[in-house]
Write a protein that holds these residues in place. Structure first.
Motif, mmCIF file in Angstrom:
data_model
loop_
_atom_site.group_PDB
_atom_site.id
_atom_site.type_symbol
_atom_site.label_atom_id
_atom_site.label_comp_id
_atom_site.label_asym_id
_atom_site.label_seq_id
_atom_site.Cartn_x
_atom_site.Cartn_y
_atom_site.Cartn_z
ATOM 1 N N SER A 121 0.829 -1.203 0.000
ATOM 2 C CA SER A 121 0.000 0.000 0.000
ATOM 3 C C SER A 121 0.867 1.258 0.000
ATOM 4 N N VAL A 122 1.541 1.513 1.102
ATOM 5 C CA VAL A 122 2.328 2.743 1.252
ATOM 6 C C VAL A 122 3.511 2.774 0.282
ATOM 7 N N TYR A 123 4.211 1.651 0.152
ATOM 8 C CA TYR A 123 5.420 1.596 -0.670
ATOM 9 C C TYR A 123 5.153 1.938 -2.135
ATOM 10 N N THR A 124 4.085 1.367 -2.711
ATOM 11 C CA THR A 124 3.786 1.608 -4.127
ATOM 12 C C THR A 124 3.513 3.083 -4.399
ATOM 13 N N LYS A 125 2.795 3.725 -3.470
ATOM 14 C CA LYS A 125 2.489 5.151 -3.628
ATOM 15 C C LYS A 125 3.733 6.010 -3.433
ATOM 16 N N SER A 126 4.553 5.628 -2.451
ATOM 17 C CA SER A 126 5.765 6.409 -2.178
ATOM 18 C C SER A 126 6.748 6.323 -3.345
ATOM 19 N N LEU A 127 6.838 5.147 -3.978
ATOM 20 C CA LEU A 127 7.739 4.998 -5.116
ATOM 21 C C LEU A 127 7.268 5.844 -6.304
ATOM 22 N N ARG A 136 10.586 11.294 -13.471
ATOM 23 C CA ARG A 136 10.375 10.095 -14.272
ATOM 24 C C ARG A 136 8.892 9.840 -14.463
ATOM 25 N N ASN A 137 8.576 9.054 -15.483
ATOM 26 C CA ASN A 137 7.185 8.723 -15.777
ATOM 27 C C ASN A 137 6.639 7.711 -14.787
ATOM 28 N N THR A 138 5.360 7.815 -14.516
ATOM 29 C CA THR A 138 4.656 6.810 -13.727
ATOM 30 C C THR A 138 3.526 6.271 -14.583
ATOM 31 N N GLU A 139 2.739 5.409 -14.013
ATOM 32 C CA GLU A 139 1.645 4.775 -14.762
ATOM 33 C C GLU A 139 0.703 5.810 -15.355
ATOM 34 N N ASP A 140 0.473 6.902 -14.616
ATOM 35 C CA ASP A 140 -0.492 7.894 -15.071
ATOM 36 C C ASP A 140 0.045 8.753 -16.217
ATOM 37 N N MET A 250 5.390 -0.262 -8.697
ATOM 38 C CA MET A 250 4.442 0.792 -8.348
ATOM 39 C C MET A 250 2.999 0.293 -8.303
ATOM 40 N N GLN A 251 2.812 -0.992 -8.534
ATOM 41 C CA GLN A 251 1.467 -1.542 -8.582
ATOM 42 C C GLN A 251 1.148 -2.367 -7.345
ATOM 43 N N SER A 252 -0.099 -2.293 -6.914
ATOM 44 C CA SER A 252 -0.554 -3.118 -5.800
ATOM 45 C C SER A 252 -0.720 -4.552 -6.289
ATOM 46 N N ILE A 253 -0.985 -5.471 -5.364
ATOM 47 C CA ILE A 253 -1.180 -6.871 -5.749
ATOM 48 C C ILE A 253 -2.337 -6.997 -6.737
ATOM 49 N N LYS A 254 -3.411 -6.274 -6.472
ATOM 50 C CA LYS A 254 -4.577 -6.310 -7.358
ATOM 51 C C LYS A 254 -4.201 -5.812 -8.757
ATOM 52 N N VAL A 275 7.267 -12.201 -11.028
ATOM 53 C CA VAL A 275 8.361 -12.142 -10.047
ATOM 54 C C VAL A 275 8.036 -11.135 -8.949
ATOM 55 N N GLU A 276 7.546 -9.964 -9.355
ATOM 56 C CA GLU A 276 7.186 -8.937 -8.374
ATOM 57 C C GLU A 276 6.019 -9.390 -7.493
ATOM 58 N N LEU A 277 5.029 -10.046 -8.099
ATOM 59 C CA LEU A 277 3.879 -10.539 -7.340
ATOM 60 C C LEU A 277 4.316 -11.583 -6.315
ATOM 61 N N ALA A 278 5.174 -12.497 -6.734
ATOM 62 C CA ALA A 278 5.671 -13.532 -5.823
ATOM 63 C C ALA A 278 6.463 -12.909 -4.670
ATOM 64 N N LYS A 279 7.238 -11.881 -4.997
ATOM 65 C CA LYS A 279 8.052 -11.197 -3.978
ATOM 66 C C LYS A 279 7.172 -10.492 -2.948
ATOM 67 N N ARG A 280 6.028 -9.972 -3.399
ATOM 68 C CA ARG A 280 5.116 -9.276 -2.477
ATOM 69 C C ARG A 280 4.598 -10.214 -1.389
ATOM 70 N N TYR A 281 4.402 -11.474 -1.764
ATOM 71 C CA TYR A 281 3.885 -12.448 -0.805
ATOM 72 C C TYR A 281 4.977 -13.048 0.074
ATOM 73 N N SER A 282 6.181 -13.186 -0.476
ATOM 74 C CA SER A 282 7.232 -13.917 0.240
ATOM 75 C C SER A 282 8.144 -13.047 1.106
ATOM 76 N N PHE A 283 8.620 -11.914 0.558
ATOM 77 C CA PHE A 283 9.630 -11.133 1.277
ATOM 78 C C PHE A 283 9.171 -10.622 2.645
ATOM 79 N N PRO A 284 7.926 -10.147 2.813
ATOM 80 C CA PRO A 284 7.525 -9.668 4.141
ATOM 81 C C PRO A 284 7.717 -10.687 5.256
#
Length: 363
Positions: A121-127, A136-140, A250-254, A275-284
């Motif tokens: 939640s916080v990390y994706t927005k902060s990045l 730099r460009n973001t998704e928007d 920069m994206q949430s799991i959803k 890879v990023e999705l898997a990391k979101r579940y495992s690294f914490p």
């Protein structure tokens, strides 16, 4: 007695966890100061944006240092208790070592849950904020290209598979189209539509095909039509072109799951998102897993240099986690390992090491 023991250990464990976290945070922020000064000199960061930039660095740093802080907090807490002969006294009274450190393990688990929340939640927005401040460009801000060659799109819920040699999403025009219509699975083919050109009718929301050959697989009949349309063939031109520059971090799991589905639908590689999705579940949960090592390594009463050795072991083990994790991640990005298997591989390996040390601490 048990409750008092848990409160006693928890108090010191939390104390050293916060101390370690603040220390690591200060070190990591200090390491970023050179970049911050560079951005200030280049005019990228001005006024209050400097403070906003530094503030948005904190979530990422906290996520990275949480396992190290837990590891160090566990080592210091148990080492002090061992040096005061408290561990031996508790064991002598019949309390198993695992029960002695149950409270810090419980706290470590909740730290992992908190890291999971921050990461998604916080990390994706902060990045995103950091990248905007750096220019730099973001998704928007990423603009979709107006044209694409060899556009592929699979409408999973509609049993349609498109291939267009050229498509212009703004004009709604396409050339050399092949459309497969199937039932359930692609192997169960019903119709094959080949058209020289197509135009998307924005008012009706359907594609109009021109100079079209329609082959009915069941009837084994081929029909030629100068113009053909079907209300079911209504996929918008934008569906055939997806942005490829979105940073998955920069994206949430959803959003990651949606990106994976979208990229699959147009035949693009999804490894970086997986890879990023898997990391979101495992690294914490690294914080919880390394707690087993930190709490058990310092459980023996040692003198002088041996206590320093325990600290060195913990530091090596802690930084080793990032090295092993990075190696597994590289293998998954190269297609050698499944992203989820490689992501959880480090956790499984370190859990085995932690349980080994925990077992040794019992005796």
């Amino acid at each position: 007695m048990i409750k008092r023991m848990d409160l006693y250990i928890s108090k010191y464990f939390l104390k050293y966890f916060f101390m370690s976290s603040f220390s690591f945070l200060a070190i990591f922020l200090l390491a970023q100061m050179f970049k911050i000064i560079k951005y200030i000199n280049e005019g990228r960061l001005i006024g209050k944006n400097i403070f906003i930039y530094i503030l948005n660095l904190v979530p990422k740093i906290f996520i990275d240092i949480a396992p190290l802080s837990i590891l160090l907090a566990g080592l210091i807490t148990v080492s002090i208790m061992a040096s005061n002969l408290e561990i031996i006294s508790l064991k002598t009274s019949g309390i198993r070592f695992f029960r002695i450190v149950a409270a810090p393990l419980f706290i470590s688990f909740f730290v992992s849950i908190f890291v999971f929340f921050i990461y998604n939640s916080v990390y994706t927005k902060s990045l995103s904020t950091i990248n905007l401040l750096r220019g730099r460009n973001t998704e928007d801000t990423i603009a979709l290209p107006s044209e694409k060659k060899n556009a592929f799109y699979r409408k999973i819920d509609g049993n349609y598979l498109y291939f267009m040699k050229e498509i212009n999403r703004e004009k709604g025009e396409a050339k050399n189209i092949e459309l497969l219509i199937y039932d359930g699975q692609i192997s169960n083919l019903k119709k094959v539509i080949i058209a020289k050109s197509a135009l998307y009718d924005k008012e009706k929301g359907v594609w109009n095909f021109y100079e079209t050959n329609i082959y009915d697989v069941d009837k084994k009949e081929e029909t030629f039509l100068k113009e053909y349309s079907d209300e079911k063939i209504n996929d918008k031109p934008d569906n055939f072109i997806r942005p490829s520059g979105i940073d998955p971090r920069m994206q949430s799991i959803k959003e990651l799951k949606k990106s994976i589905k979208d990229q699959k639908s147009i035949g693009e590689d999804t490894k970086i998102y997986l890879v990023e999705l898997a990391k979101r579940y495992s690294f914490p949960f690294a914080s919880f897993i390394v707690a087993f090592i930190g709490l058990s390594v310092g459980s023996k009463y040692v003198r002088g240099g041996k206590s320093t050795l325990n600290l060195v072991i913990c530091i090596v083990v802690g930084y080793g986690y990032y090295i092993v994790s990075g190696a597994f991640e590289a293998m998954s990005l190269n297609g050698i390992l499944n992203p989820f298997l490689s992501s959880w591989g480090t956790n499984i390996l370190y859990l085995i090491i932690g349980l080994f040390f925990m077992n040794k601490a019992e005796y």
